[in-house]
Motif scaffolding. Structure first.
Motif, short mmCIF file in Angstrom:
data_model
loop_
_atom_site.label_atom_id
_atom_site.label_comp_id
_atom_site.label_asym_id
_atom_site.label_seq_id
_atom_site.Cartn_x
_atom_site.Cartn_y
_atom_site.Cartn_z
N LEU A 119 -7.73 2.89 -3.04
CA LEU A 119 -8.43 2.45 -1.83
C LEU A 119 -9.21 3.57 -1.16
O LEU A 119 -10.43 3.54 -1.09
N TYR A 120 -8.54 4.57 -0.64
CA TYR A 120 -9.19 5.63 0.12
C TYR A 120 -8.25 6.83 0.16
O TYR A 120 -7.13 6.76 -0.34
N ASN A 121 -8.70 7.92 0.76
CA ASN A 121 -7.84 9.08 0.98
C ASN A 121 -7.35 9.07 2.42
O ASN A 121 -8.12 8.83 3.35
N ARG A 122 -6.08 9.35 2.58
CA ARG A 122 -5.47 9.34 3.91
C ARG A 122 -6.04 10.47 4.76
O ARG A 122 -6.35 11.54 4.26
N VAL A 123 -6.18 10.22 6.04
CA VAL A 123 -6.86 11.16 6.93
C VAL A 123 -6.06 12.46 7.10
O VAL A 123 -6.61 13.54 7.01
N PRO A 146 -4.40 10.30 -1.86
CA PRO A 146 -5.04 9.05 -2.30
C PRO A 146 -4.12 7.85 -2.07
O PRO A 146 -2.98 7.84 -2.52
N ILE A 147 -4.63 6.86 -1.36
CA ILE A 147 -3.87 5.65 -1.06
C ILE A 147 -4.30 4.56 -2.04
O ILE A 147 -5.49 4.41 -2.34
N ALA A 148 -3.32 3.81 -2.54
CA ALA A 148 -3.61 2.75 -3.50
C ALA A 148 -2.83 1.50 -3.13
O ALA A 148 -1.81 1.57 -2.44
N ARG A 149 -3.33 0.36 -3.59
CA ARG A 149 -2.63 -0.90 -3.43
C ARG A 149 -2.10 -1.30 -4.80
O ARG A 149 -2.85 -1.35 -5.77
N LYS A 203 0.85 -1.18 0.00
CA LYS A 203 0.00 0.00 0.00
C LYS A 203 0.89 1.23 0.00
O LYS A 203 1.83 1.32 0.78
N THR A 204 0.56 2.18 -0.87
CA THR A 204 1.33 3.41 -0.97
C THR A 204 0.42 4.48 -1.56
O THR A 204 -0.76 4.22 -1.81
N THR A 205 0.96 5.66 -1.78
CA THR A 205 0.14 6.70 -2.40
C THR A 205 0.00 6.42 -3.89
O THR A 205 0.83 5.73 -4.49
#
Length: 131
Positions: free
Chosen positions: A82-86, A91-94, A17-19
């Motif tokens: 995946l989602y956006n980091r808090v 944006p976080i992606a796998r 998982k990374t940006t």
């Protein structure tokens, strides 16, 4: 240096998982390394070792990847948002190495496209009835 480390970790763990921008930068690097591994010659192995700088990912590249991707001509990685980091809303992606045969990937893509078309057709019919 960050991309070298990420490429080695992706090869060793099959998924990280990374940006999203980092994943998009990492994809062509890893796919090129896997293509070199499929050729199997010594010069390619030395180029991979020169890039990754550690022996474990290179060893896994030459032992596991050629047999896993013998029927695939490219597209060894999949990026899933995946989602956006808090904290900073990044944006976080796998990014993962695909571990399924080409036919399964094509069938999955065809099923997804079919569902999208069905949903669009349903929306058209629904909104047409409301008029």
């Amino acid at each position: 240096s960050m991309l070298r480390t990420m490429a080695g970790q992706l090869i060793m763990h099959d998924s990280i998982k990374t940006t999203l921008p980092k994943a998009k930068e990492l994809r062509p690097i890893v796919e090129r390394l896997i293509t070199h591994a499929k050729s199997g010659n010594l010069l390619s192995r030395r180029k991979a070792l020169d890039f990754l700088r550690t022996n474990e990912p290179v060893q896994r590249l030459w032992e596991v990847m050629p047999s896993r991707y013998e029927d695939r001509n490219g597209g060894y990685c999949r990026i899933t948002q995946l989602y956006n980091r808090v904290g900073d809303d990044a944006p976080i992606a796998r990014i993962e190495l695909i571990d399924e045969p080409v036919e399964t990937s094509r069938a999955r893509k065809a099923a997804k496209n079919f569902l999208i078309k069905e949903r669009l057709q349903w929306k058209k019919e629904y909104y047409y009835k409301q008029r």
